[in-house]
Every structure is written in structure tokens, then in C-alpha cells.
Design a protein around this motif. Sequence first.
Motif, PDB file in Angstrom:
ATOM      1  N   TRP A  25       1.379  -1.043   0.406  1.00 50.10           N
ATOM      2  CA  TRP A  25       0.035  -0.067  -0.074  1.00 50.10           C
ATOM      3  C   TRP A  25       0.789   1.143   0.007  1.00 50.10           C
ATOM      4  CZ3 TRP A  25      -0.034   3.788   3.742  1.00 50.10           C
ATOM      5  CH2 TRP A  25       0.333   3.727   4.345  1.00 50.10           C
ATOM      6  N   ARG A  26       2.128   0.856   0.601  1.00 54.69           N
ATOM      7  CA  ARG A  26       3.067   2.706   0.907  1.00 54.69           C
ATOM      8  C   ARG A  26       3.654   2.426  -0.700  1.00 54.69           C
ATOM      9  NH1 ARG A  26       4.252   3.561   6.501  1.00 54.69           N
ATOM     10  NH2 ARG A  26       4.128   1.725   7.411  1.00 54.69           N
TER      11      ARG A  26
ATOM     12  N   ALA B  98       1.933   1.642  -3.096  1.00 55.75           N
ATOM     13  CA  ALA B  98       0.387   2.228  -4.558  1.00 55.75           C
ATOM     14  C   ALA B  98       0.554   3.674  -3.936  1.00 55.75           C
ATOM     15  CB  ALA B  98      -0.383   1.363  -4.328  1.00 55.75           C
ATOM     16  N   PHE B  99       0.394   4.092  -2.977  1.00 54.02           N
ATOM     17  CA  PHE B  99       0.374   5.668  -2.386  1.00 54.02           C
ATOM     18  C   PHE B  99       1.418   6.339  -2.916  1.00 54.02           C
ATOM     19  CE2 PHE B  99       0.665   9.662   0.432  1.00 54.02           C
ATOM     20  CZ  PHE B  99      -0.878   9.447  -0.381  1.00 54.02           C
ATOM     21  N   VAL B 100       2.901   5.956  -2.797  1.00 60.98           N
ATOM     22  CA  VAL B 100       3.701   6.733  -3.043  1.00 60.98           C
ATOM     23  C   VAL B 100       3.733   6.865  -4.546  1.00 60.98           C
ATOM     24  CG1 VAL B 100       6.209   6.729  -3.803  1.00 60.98           C
ATOM     25  CG2 VAL B 100       5.101   6.345  -1.564  1.00 60.98           C
TER      26      VAL B 100
ATOM     27  N   LEU C 180      -5.033  -2.700  -2.187  1.00 63.55           N
ATOM     28  CA  LEU C 180      -3.215  -1.152  -3.178  1.00 63.55           C
ATOM     29  C   LEU C 180      -4.266  -0.120  -4.329  1.00 63.55           C
ATOM     30  CD1 LEU C 180      -1.794  -4.174  -4.286  1.00 63.55           C
ATOM     31  CD2 LEU C 180      -0.922  -2.316  -1.871  1.00 63.55           C
TER      32      LEU C 180
ATOM     33  N   ALA D 294      -5.513   2.512  -1.998  1.00 66.57           N
ATOM     34  CA  ALA D 294      -4.043   3.495  -1.916  1.00 66.57           C
ATOM     35  C   ALA D 294      -3.410   4.251  -2.833  1.00 66.57           C
ATOM     36  CB  ALA D 294      -2.677   2.643  -1.175  1.00 66.57           C
TER      37      ALA D 294
END
Lengths: 143, 145
Positions: free
Chosen positions: A54-55, A57-59, B3, B6
Motif C-alpha cells: 500500500w505504501r 501504491a500510494f507513493v 492497493l 492507496a
Amino acid sequence: MMIDFELFTPWSSLAGGLLIGLATAVLLLFNGRIAGISGIVGGLLRPTAGDIGWRVAFVAGLVGAPLVYELASGLPSVRVDADTVTLIVAGLLVGVGTRYGSGCTSGHGVCGLSQLAPRSMAATALFMLAGFVTVFFARHLIV
Amino acid sequence: MQLLIALVTGLVFGLGLIVSGMTDPSKVIGFLDVTGKWDPSLAFVMGGAILVGLIAFRFAATRKQAILGGPIRLTTTRHIDRRLVLGALAFGAGWGLAGYCPGPALASLATGGSKPLIFTIAMLAGTAIFEIQDRFCSRPIKKAG
């Protein structure tokens, strides 16, 4: 104090702020995560199983944002006055400072203040104060 | 699904930074220049974000878990210590020097040329310095954002 009305953009800044708030709200309510950028990036350097995807994907979304913006209209013009040495010193201070201080403008300034957390109020007041003082020295005393 | 959420929230967050003016370091420095000709625009960014945030965090507090399952991870750290004070001061000084904070730097990488890239590499180096130092110093810390 003099307000610079030529550069003042309350409406687009408010609209951008609402978008940031919306993204923060959705990430919080759907994924149960705090949209604090320095924390999200910091977690990538401290990898734990199941906590990476998720990190990344967010970045990826954040980095891709100007490319998507460009599809709709031209990007707003920006100006970076800092030279290479200043950029390096500033980057190091921001990297170290946000991790020791457990947050940046998004983590403390938006998420923390939205929870009315005294710790984040203190952090936000301090980094704003340091920003004011730094710009005062850099712009009015040294130059 | 998590995902995708996000990715999309990262994208919307980045678009918000661009629309608001936060990705323009000269505008950020104009906001921090309270003793000169002050451009208060960026206070509206924080105001708009907090307006939505207040509602979202209040609503989150009433829920046992996130909509897609799993806990809602809120920061539990409460105390204001030396680390927080010195860290926030260092961050603010760096922010004032270049006009970049972490989000806008990342949202400028793809189109901004070498300057946001240099800043971001230095920022990641700073984060890495913290990680290395922190592992030798065993006090546990909570990550917030």
C-alpha cells in the motif's frame, strides 16, 4: 505584515486542500491508514511483511499525479530558487527532522490537527515557527 | 482493493498538492515570509484539508474497523518530548530553506527536472540516517506520518 494580493490564490488553494482532505479521509476510512507522507515513505525504509504494497501504491499515485494533471491541462508554473547545496542541506533536514519529529505537514499538520492532538499542534507550531525564522534570515538578513 | 485505494488516494493527494500551489517552492516561501510581502494562500490548503479531516477522523472514531477490514491505525503517542521538538524544528528549517516538504517534492519528481530530484535524494538520505541511528538506539518510537 503586508499581504501580497497579487499572488494570493485562496480559492485554488482551498480546492487543493479539500482534495488533500478527501484523499486523507478515504485512505483512513477504507484502509485504516494515516496519510502522512514522511511516515509512509519512512515505512518503506523499515520494511515489515504485508506493509509494503500500500505504501508503494500510494507513493506511485503521488509521483504520477503531475503526469495525470498534464493530461487535463498544463501544469502550473513553479519556481525553485534554491541552489544545489541548499537543496541537499534542506533535504537532509527535512528527512531527518520529519522522522525524529514523527511527521510532516500532512501527518501532523493535517491528520494530527484533524484529531486535535496536542502533540501535533506542538509539532505544527514548531515547524511553522522554524520555517518563518529560516525564511526571515534567508530572505531579509543574508541576501 | 486496498492497493487500488492507496494508489487512487495517492493520486488525488498529489493532484490536491498541485492545484493548491504547494508544489511551487516560491509560493511556499512566500507563505513562510510573514515579515515580508506575505502570501497567506497556503493557510487555505491546511484549512480545507482539516475541514474534511475533522469529519473523517470523528467518523473513524465511531468505527471498530476500516471499511475494507482491519484496524484503523491511529497514533497512540501522546507525549511531547525532545525528539518531537528538535525534529519539528529541523524539518521547519529545511522546509523554509528550499520550499519543499515531503509530499510536494514527490509530486514534483516526474515533471520538475533535477531540483526536486536532488531534494528527494537528500531527503531519503536523511530518512536513512534516522533509520540507522534509531536502530543503534533502542528506544521504541511510534510512527505517525
